[in-house]
Design a protein around this motif. Structure first.
Motif, PDB file in Angstrom:
ATOM      1  N   CYS A   4     122.945   6.395  84.804  1.00 63.76           N
ATOM      2  CA  CYS A   4     121.901   5.634  85.506  1.00 63.76           C
ATOM      3  C   CYS A   4     120.523   6.103  85.029  1.00 63.76           C
ATOM      4  O   CYS A   4     120.235   7.302  85.014  1.00 63.76           O
ATOM      5  CB  CYS A   4     122.046   5.862  87.004  1.00 63.76           C
ATOM      6  SG  CYS A   4     120.662   5.264  87.971  1.00 63.76           S
ATOM      7  N   CYS A   7     118.486   7.805  88.488  1.00 65.36           N
ATOM      8  CA  CYS A   7     118.823   9.131  89.030  1.00 65.36           C
ATOM      9  C   CYS A   7     119.420  10.047  87.959  1.00 65.36           C
ATOM     10  O   CYS A   7     119.464  11.249  88.137  1.00 65.36           O
ATOM     11  CB  CYS A   7     119.787   9.003  90.204  1.00 65.36           C
ATOM     12  SG  CYS A   7     121.402   8.333  89.767  1.00 65.36           S
ATOM     13  N   CYS A  30     122.947   2.906  88.523  1.00 67.86           N
ATOM     14  CA  CYS A  30     124.193   3.078  89.250  1.00 67.86           C
ATOM     15  C   CYS A  30     124.167   2.169  90.479  1.00 67.86           C
ATOM     16  O   CYS A  30     123.130   1.607  90.814  1.00 67.86           O
ATOM     17  CB  CYS A  30     124.379   4.535  89.653  1.00 67.86           C
ATOM     18  SG  CYS A  30     123.236   5.070  90.916  1.00 67.86           S
ATOM     19  N   CYS A  33     121.446   3.173  93.175  1.00 70.13           N
ATOM     20  CA  CYS A  33     120.069   2.900  92.772  1.00 70.13           C
ATOM     21  C   CYS A  33     119.840   1.389  92.677  1.00 70.13           C
ATOM     22  O   CYS A  33     118.765   0.906  92.985  1.00 70.13           O
ATOM     23  CB  CYS A  33     119.742   3.573  91.452  1.00 70.13           C
ATOM     24  SG  CYS A  33     119.682   5.368  91.569  1.00 70.13           S
TER      25      CYS A  33
HETATM   26 ZN   LIG Z   1     121.304   6.141  90.073  1.00 70.05          ZN
END
Ligand SMILES: [Zn+2]
Ligand SMILES: [Zn+2]
Lengths: 162, 350
Positions: A4, A7, A30, A33
């Motif tokens: 991701c 993050c 992800c 997120c």
């Molecule tokens: Zn993420």
């Protein structure tokens, strides 16, 4: 596995893609997120990156006249032009006057036009009229007739709305 | 949770009774303005920022457009309240990052709102249901006239309204529409169509789910530049592109329904009805996916368990902050997914 890009912990499952002029920008997120970002789908499009455009301009050999880029600073807010190059954000409305020759090629590059054609604002105020007349004088002196014509129209318009 | 009353209010832009509302969810226009005597928010001191909020609140309170408006400072709200405002398109995620000295004004039915001290001192927005760019612009133009008399906007005759970022310089205008394009997405010709639009001064954005499908098949179209033409010219150009895209989507829907792929499409749409009617745990992403199919089913006139107004409502209230606000507490992701499933089943009446 692709991580991701927000993050940098979980595997990306959502691919966010923006088409901007000729460029395609991609974000890999992800699920968590993306759930948060799902909302920002409707917020402002992350527009062109100023630092990138500036890099492109100097690559094209566009040289702004008059001002020394390194030392230029806004007298009103203290922002240095080099800071603007990094962040893409100006510090105050006087920055536009402080960096005018440096900003002019950038503005034309971003918008494809050099001059505002939209709504006018308080053009009939005495101060604005003074400024317009000063600019007209300068435009005539430098034989920039295109600008002079536009300014003459603005002064005429300002006179009418008084 | 001061704003939980908002859950009971219907935002005007969710109306299903608007031009092209089967395809165009909403139209939005915003103007960026800055006050002459203060540095831009990124460079301003806390004292200045606080004064800016004061001046703008003061200038708008007297305005009859804001007769029933809510005047809010972000620092007075909790995370859920702020999330709710983001999900209702009233403020940006950026505004919540640094809540001190940020403000928001929400007008009646959430049609007109102001965001204070984001990147610029003032962002005024007008939000309408369906393809209603002209109506949204008309409301905003009037507001700009009135506020422009009470506040001193930073303006330059050459460069127009001065903004923190030169990309917003000039008119300070960003117009955008949210479009639901499932048929174009289905036939995967959507990328080609959208890329051709980027040459017409329009930015397209979508949320891509796993693989190549756009999440919820929702796309946002907006003007790429905002200096050098009149506000109306920028809006008309966007409207033109949106109208063309709406036509393409209609053609594609027609083609799918009369061709051999119809049964596949029916299968997907009715499976989505089944899942949303019976699920016990569902993520926002998955819900978006199924709501997209059901939205298409409704538009095609098939027997669906809900109409467009209800679907628009679920679309809004299935978002994380709305879910937690409805549950009246903060929930972990798993609990949220469970609550979301329950809530959607209730809304469908299954
Ligand atoms: Zn993420
Ligand atoms: Zn400055």
């Amino acid at each position: 596995m692709m991580l991701c890009s927000h993050c940098r912990k979980k595997e990306a499952s959502v691919f966010f893609k923006a088409i901007d002029q000729n460029q395609v920008i991609e974000l890999h997120l992800c699920g968590d997120c993306a759930e948060k970002r799902g909302i920002s789908l409707v917020s402002e499009p992350s527009s062109l990156s100023i630092p990138e455009i500036l890099a492109g301009l100097s690559g094209l050999g566009v040289k702004p006249g008059g001002l020394k880029e390194q030392s230029a600073a806004c007298q009103a807010c203290g922002l240095r032009y080099s800071q603007f190059r990094e962040t893409g954000r100006l510090g105050c409305n006087h920055c536009y006057a402080s960096f005018r020759p440096l900003l002019a090629p950038l503005v034309s590059r971003i918008h494809g036009f050099p001059r505002h054609q939209g709504r006018t604002y308080r053009l009939n105020s005495a101060r604005n009229l003074e400024e317009l007349k000063k600019k007209l004088k300068l435009a005539v002196a430098t034989e920039d007739f295109e600008t002079a014509v536009a300014l003459r129209d603005q002064i005429r318009q300002a006179g009418q709305s008084e | 949770m001061q704003l939980n009353n908002m859950l009971k209010l219907k935002a005007a832009w969710l109306s299903a009774d608007a031009p092209e509302s089967a395809i165009v969810l909403s139209s939005r226009v915003r103007l960026a303005r800055n006050l002459e005597r203060h540095a831009f928010p990124g460079k301003a001191r806390a004292k200045d920022l606080s004064q800016v909020i004061g001046e703008i609140f003061e200038g708008t309170r007297k305005n009859r457009i804001f007769g029933k408006a809510a005047f809010l400072r972000l620092e007075d709200l909790d995370d859920l309240d702020r999330g709710l405002l983001v999900e209702r398109h009233l403020i940006s995620k950026d505004l919540t990052a640094e809540p001190a000295n940020r403000g928001v004004v929400v007008g009646e039915k959430e049609k007109i709102s102001l965001m204070i001290n984001e990147e610029d001192h003032l962002r005024m927005q007008s939000l309408e249901a369906g393809l209603s760019l002209s109506a949204a612009w008309e409301a905003l133009r009037r507001l700009d006239d009135e506020l422009g008399q009470r506040l001193n906007f930073a303006y330059d005759p050459d460069w127009g309204f001065l903004t923190a970022c030169p990309t917003n310089l000039g008119t300070g205008l960003r117009a955008s529409c949210l479009l639901h394009l499932p048929a174009l997405g289905w036939s995967s010709s959507v990328n080609r169509v959208l890329e051709s639009l980027s040459r017409m001064g329009v930015i397209v954005r979508g949320l891509y789910g796993e693989g190549t499908r756009v999440l919820g098949d929702i796309f946002q179209l907006s003007n790429a530049t905002c200096l050098g033409r009149t506000e109306e010219a920028f809006i008309d150009r966007l409207k033109d592109v949106v109208e063309r895209l709406v036509e393409r989507e209609k053609e594609e829907r027609q083609r799918l329904c009369s061709g051999p792929e119809r049964v596949k499409l029916e299968d997907s749409v009715y499976r989505s009805v089944g899942i949303l009617s019976h699920c016990r745990i569902i993520t926002f992403e998955e819900a978006m996916h199924h709501l997209s199919y059901i939205r298409l089913g409704i538009a095609l006139g098939w027997a669906m368990p809900m109409g467009l107004p209800q679907l628009n409502d679920i679309f809004l209230t299935a978002q994380p902050a709305h879910i937690q606000m409805a549950a009246q507490k903060e929930l972990a992701a798993r609990e949220r997914d469970q609550f979301r499933a329950e809530k959607i089943r209730g809304q469908i009446g299954a």
